[in-house]
Design a protein around this motif. Structure first.
Motif, PDB file in Angstrom:
ATOM      1  N   LYS A  23       4.472   1.687  -4.155  1.00 56.99           N
ATOM      2  CA  LYS A  23       4.273   0.464  -4.928  1.00 56.99           C
ATOM      3  C   LYS A  23       2.924  -0.314  -4.391  1.00 56.99           C
ATOM      4  N   ARG A  24       2.707   0.042  -3.127  1.00 58.46           N
ATOM      5  CA  ARG A  24       1.515  -0.738  -2.482  1.00 58.46           C
ATOM      6  C   ARG A  24       0.330  -0.168  -3.586  1.00 58.46           C
TER       7      ARG A  24
ATOM      8  N   LYS B 292       0.232  -2.163  -6.640  1.00 62.02           N
ATOM      9  CA  LYS B 292      -0.021  -3.341  -6.580  1.00 62.02           C
ATOM     10  C   LYS B 292      -1.471  -3.536  -6.239  1.00 62.02           C
ATOM     11  N   GLU B 293      -1.982  -3.037  -5.407  1.00 60.58           N
ATOM     12  CA  GLU B 293      -3.478  -3.087  -5.111  1.00 60.58           C
ATOM     13  C   GLU B 293      -4.257  -2.879  -6.530  1.00 60.58           C
TER      14      GLU B 293
ATOM     15  N   ARG C 145      -3.789  -5.832  -8.585  1.00 59.22           N
ATOM     16  CA  ARG C 145      -4.485  -7.009  -8.077  1.00 59.22           C
ATOM     17  C   ARG C 145      -6.016  -6.854  -8.299  1.00 59.22           C
TER      18      ARG C 145
ATOM     19  N   LEU D  29      -5.786  -2.902   6.026  1.00 61.30           N
ATOM     20  CA  LEU D  29      -7.028  -3.088   5.063  1.00 61.30           C
ATOM     21  C   LEU D  29      -6.463  -2.584   3.693  1.00 61.30           C
ATOM     22  N   GLN D  30      -7.272  -2.902   2.806  1.00 62.53           N
ATOM     23  CA  GLN D  30      -6.882  -2.407   1.239  1.00 62.53           C
ATOM     24  C   GLN D  30      -8.260  -2.028   1.103  1.00 62.53           C
TER      25      GLN D  30
ATOM     26  N   PRO E  92      10.382  -4.514  -4.803  1.00 62.81           N
ATOM     27  CA  PRO E  92       8.902  -4.381  -5.663  1.00 62.81           C
ATOM     28  C   PRO E  92       8.516  -5.917  -6.197  1.00 62.81           C
TER      29      PRO E  92
ATOM     30  N   ILE F 120       1.512  -4.367   4.607  1.00 63.61           N
ATOM     31  CA  ILE F 120       1.281  -3.212   4.498  1.00 63.61           C
ATOM     32  C   ILE F 120       1.832  -2.455   3.401  1.00 63.61           C
ATOM     33  N   CYS F 121       3.041  -2.353   3.104  1.00 64.44           N
ATOM     34  CA  CYS F 121       3.680  -1.970   2.017  1.00 64.44           C
ATOM     35  C   CYS F 121       3.754  -2.675   0.507  1.00 64.44           C
ATOM     36  N   PHE F 122       3.606  -3.950   1.015  1.00 63.04           N
ATOM     37  CA  PHE F 122       3.364  -4.935  -0.139  1.00 63.04           C
ATOM     38  C   PHE F 122       4.689  -4.848  -0.980  1.00 63.04           C
ATOM     39  N   LEU F 123       5.802  -4.715  -0.096  1.00 63.17           N
ATOM     40  CA  LEU F 123       7.158  -4.934  -0.601  1.00 63.17           C
ATOM     41  C   LEU F 123       7.507  -6.257  -0.159  1.00 63.17           C
TER      42      LEU F 123
ATOM     43  N   PRO G  88      -2.510  -3.165  13.543  1.00 62.93           N
ATOM     44  CA  PRO G  88      -3.109  -2.837  12.374  1.00 62.93           C
ATOM     45  C   PRO G  88      -3.885  -4.315  11.805  1.00 62.93           C
TER      46      PRO G  88
END
Lengths: 140, 767
Positions: A5-6, A9-10, A13, A89-90, B152, B284-287, B352
């Motif tokens: 999902k990350r 989503k990244e 965005r 970080l992204q 999500p 970090i995992c955006f959930l 982090p």
């Protein structure tokens, strides 16, 4: 394997709120692989250049950093010497830091030693070369 | 042996294993390997037969075959357990994985903690290399957030029904949808709720957690929170008894017993709705998770447990900014060996978010408890004692409203050793073992390098000083120094950078033949007597005997391993060479009619005679062989280069035979035909002694065999090590690391050396 999902989503965005001067477009067949274009910062020898990079998000991203490579030739003392990666970080932040690095070369932490040497000894010359390379290789 | 190491189980290493196994089974111990083996022995015996025409041909043939069968048996005996061990490991891993999968399913179906799980929900797909038990315990103790399911998506205005649906990953219903009955348990009555909440309150009252201090339980603290927050705090003791929360059980000192609080509602609302009402995103995992995530101890950032268990130390490595040229003098060999791995470090993971070292998180338990708890937690938590500051008041005030986002920023950071901090090391207690293992391995590599040094010294010595009898039985380093003095090109304490090429030059016979085959060949032909020791066997043997005493058994074993793999490779090359030669000889027969017949028959024979001749000191034969070879030029040069090198190793073997009586059971007869079997036979003896040295040897055989494939680099790798070993300590470190890198062979801990030779060699063949 399903895309985490990350990453989705990244990507969303990045598309929804693009960073000025940075484009990152995922490949359609591999959403972990991005074509990146970074505009040289103004007031820098790279101004006017568009630098193409490839970015790949490895399997265990974000626990491991993305792999980034300059495709455009660039004269820079420490290109791709990224800050220490952390999962916080992204893609966005890493590309921003690359862009920032273009604007502020740091010859004391060199990756390209010869370039760094020149940058220290003959900064105007090095900047001229960087500008020249930008013109030759990075101007669309 | 090493198969429990997490690194191995992480997917990176299995492929090599499989490769090894496959390649081995290619010529494996079973019937499939029989044919190649027979073939090999057949060709060898043919060669032998030619050499011994008219002499004791049959004896030679018999001896050879005998030895081959010996070896065959040996390998069989050797590979049998190895293979099955491999299989067992694979099976075990597969089983483990399956079991873990099952356990996950079961746990997710049956167990829950405050609306979350005790197993990862699947954000990350890699192997779970943290300690499952520890994490489970920490979660039941409410010291680490449970593995809540990350959503999500999340909207702030979702109704309870929508939240419940989202939490179960179902399509989000309309806003006016009624709350569905809980799938596990229909909506609970307030009586249920009472029953569930009260015991904790009563328990917290009954406990005197100010006095006892045990950092492994947080329920005491939790209870204190619920005491202040629970609206039903005053209720009933009998219930608490039924649930096992009575004073007596809580004061008993038995192992924790898990008790379940099965309710799925909180304050009459579905637990999911309460949890996810003000969900926050894990950065970090955006959930989206319940707003009760772990917080970093340093910068108070949220991080879900699923991400937290992913963060760990980097693998052991050499410190990045170590001074490259420290002027420390080189300590004794033993010291150097002992310290070789000491510089490896493994820093604790850093945050982090703020990069502060020693990453740790703190979890503030929810004001209510559902799911598993430890019924008889006898060791009340001692937060109050350790962090009596604003922390408790803050948390209790925020958590007094269940579901309210934790808006108050904690303005306190926790020390890494604070009792409520869970570090990444805490859930991976094996990091120290791993580091020790890596250090151990490095030390063994250093030992291997030392063995190589010694080998080079001995060879040098025998070349340069076969007649001079000055003996330094205790310091091989001194030997080289002496050698350096005698070979005028280097100063004894000159920079090792200089010493490297010089040493290489002075030891041409070891190192040069392979990288520079053509020149060497010429040298061979012109000097003729280059292999001094072979031309002078008694003194060489004498020297070797003496040296043997001063080098310890371990090093000898290592050299044995090297020699074995070299010899095996030699055997193989010879075979190839021979086949090619026979072909080429036929072609040449037309062009060089006068020499044709001789070449066709004597070319292989000559090659044999190089080895045997050297071994036995038949210098004359050697000369003819090199002349013969010269006529053949290019084709045979690789063999020449190799024989020259292997020959020296052979001499070493002689020394090792003498020194290690156990390994000499076959060797004393080394004079005769058995020279041919040197390459194969000693494995038998060697194996019996080498059990303890397997890891270190792993490097060396690989070294040696790799050297066959890439001879120039290999030699460069070894020789600097040798030379620098003589030089300063820092240099040695550098070259040692280089060497280690070049021969990197992770996770070979439990493979037997002999087998390894085999697998490497075969790998090369198939490759």
């Amino acid at each position: 394997m399903a895309l985490p999902k990350r990453i989705i989503k990244e990507t969303e965005r990045l598309v929804a709120e693009p960073v000025p001067g940075i484009q990152a477009v995922p490949h359609e067949d591999n959403l972990r692989y991005f074509d990146v274009a970074i505009h040289g910062p103004t007031q820098s020898p790279y101004e006017g250049g568009v630098f193409k990079l490839e970015l790949f998000l490895p399997e265990d991203y974000p626990m491991t950093p993305p792999k980034i490579r300059f495709l455009t030739k660039i004269y820079h003392p420490n290109i791709d010497r990224l800050a220490n990666w952390s999962p916080a970080l992204q893609i966005r932040t890493i590309l921003l830091s690359i862009q920032a690095l273009l604007g502020a070369p740091n010859p004391d932490d060199p990756l390209a030693n010869d370039v760094a040497q020149r940058w220290k000894e003959d900064e105007p010359g090095a900047i001229a070369t960087a500008r020249e390379w930008t013109k030759t290789h990075a101007t669309p | 042996m090493g198969n429990t190491s997490t690194k191995e189980s992480r997917g990176a290493s299995p492929p090599p294993h499989h490769h090894h196994r496959n390649s081995r089974s290619f010529s494996g111990p079973s019937s499939s390997s029989f044919a190649p083996e027979m073939e090999r022995s057949g060709t060898s015996s043919l060669r032998l037969g030619r050499r011994h025409r008219g002499e004791n041909f049959e004896a030679a043939l018999l001896g050879l075959n005998l030895n081959h069968s010996h070896r065959e048996r040996e390998r069989e005996r050797d590979e049998g357990p190895y293979k099955s061990r491999e299989e067992r490991r694979a099976e075990r891993e597969a089983e483990k994985k399956k079991e873990r999968e099952k356990e996950r399913e079961r746990s997710m179906a049956e167990e829950s903690i405050d609306g979350g799980y005790l197993v990862t929900v699947g954000v990350y797909t890699g192997v779970e290399d943290y300690n499952l038990k520890i994490v489970r315990q920490l979660q039941i103790e409410r010291r680490l957030a449970p593995f809540w399911r990350g959503l999500p998506d999340h909207e702030d205005d979702w109704t309870d029904a929508q939240l419940v649906a989202a939490a179960h990953l179902k399509p989000i219903p309309d806003a006016d949808e009624p709350v569905p009955p809980s799938p596990t348990k229909p909506s609970t009555t307030s009586e249920d709720l009472t029953r569930l909440t009260v015991p904790m309150a009563s328990r917290s009252r009954s406990q005197s957690y100010g006095s006892d201090a045990s950092p492994s339980s947080s329920t005491g603290r939790l209870s204190s929170l619920s005491l202040s927050s629970s609206p039903l705090a005053g209720f009933t003791r009998p219930r608490s008894k039924t649930l096992g929360f009575s004073r007596s059980s809580s004061s008993s000192n038995t192992a924790p017993v898990e008790t379940n609080i099965p309710s799925r509602t909180v304050n009459n609302r579905p637990i999911e709705a309460v949890l996810y009402e003000n969900a926050s995103e894990c950065p970090i995992c955006f959930l989206y998770y319940p707003p009760h995530l772990n917080k970093t101890r340093c910068c108070d950032q949220p991080i879900c447990s699923e991400c937290f268990v992913q963060i760990k130390r980097a693998d052991p490595h050499v410190p990045e900014h170590s001074p490259p040229n420290s002027p420390t003098p080189q300590p004794a060999d033993q010291d150097r060996r002992a310290h070789a791995g000491d510089q490896l470090v493994s820093e604790p993971a850093s945050c982090p978010f703020c990069k502060q070292p020693e990453f740790g998180v703190v979890f503030t338990p929810l004001p209510w408890k559902r799911g598993l708890v430890y019924a008889n937690q006898s060791h009340p938590y001692s937060v109050q004692q350790h962090s009596p500051l604003s922390y408790n008041s803050t948390t209790s005030s925020t958590s007094s409203l269940p579901g309210t986002p934790n808006g108050t920023r904690r303005n306190k950071t926790y020390a890494v050793n604070a009792p409520e901090v869970i570090t990444t090391d805490r859930i991976r207690p094996d990091w120290a073992t791993k580091l020790a293992h890596a250090k151990n391995q490095a030390a063994r590599r250093a030992a291997a390098a030392t063995a190589l040094h010694t080998a080079a010294y001995l060879m040098n010595n025998m070349n340069n000083q076969s007649s001079s009898s000055s003996s330094n039985p205790f310091s091989s380093r001194r030997i080289l120094r002496r050698m350096n003095n005698s070979s005028s090109s280097i100063t004894p304490n000159g920079g090792s950078g200089n010493a490297t090429p010089a040493a290489a030059a002075s030891t041409t016979s070891i190192s040069m033949p392979e990288p520079q085959q053509q020149p060497q060949q010429q040298q061979h032909a012109t000097t003729g007597a280059m292999p001094v020791p072979s031309g002078n066997p008694p003194s060489a043997l004498h020297n070797a005997l003496r040296r043997a005493r001063m080098v310890d058994l371990e090093e000898m074993m290592l050299m044995e391993a090297i020699r074995l793999s070299l010899a095996e490779e030699e055997e193989r090359k010879k075979k190839e060479e021979k086949e090619r030669k026979v072909k080429e000889a036929k072609e040449q027969a037309d062009a060089e009619r006068n020499a044709a017949a001789r070449l066709a028959t004597s070319a292989p024979e000559a090659r044999r005679s190089v080895d045997v001749g050297k071994g036995k000191g038949l210098a004359g034969k050697l000369d003819t062989s090199s002349v013969t070879r010269k006529s053949e030029e290019g084709q045979s040069s690789p063999t020449i280069g190799f024989s020259a090198a292997s020959h020296h190793i052979k001499i070493h073997r002689a020394t090792s035979d003498v020194s290690s009586s156990a390994s000499s059971m076959k060797e004393p007869e080394a004079g005769g035909n058995s020279d041919d079997e040197d390459g194969t036979e000693p494995m038998f003896n060697f194996q019996s002694l080498a059990q303890t040295l397997m890891e270190a040897e792993d490097d060396n055989p690989n070294n040696a065999v790799a050297g066959k494939g890439k001879q120039p680099e290999h030699i460069e790798n070894i020789i600097p090590t040798i030379a620098t070993g003589e030089g300063k300590k820092d240099e040695e470190k550098g070259s040692h690391n280089e060497n280690g890198k070049a021969t990197e062979e992770p996770d070979t801990a439990d493979s037997k050396t002999g087998v390894r030779h085999e697998s490497v060699r075969i790998g090369q063949e198939t490759a």
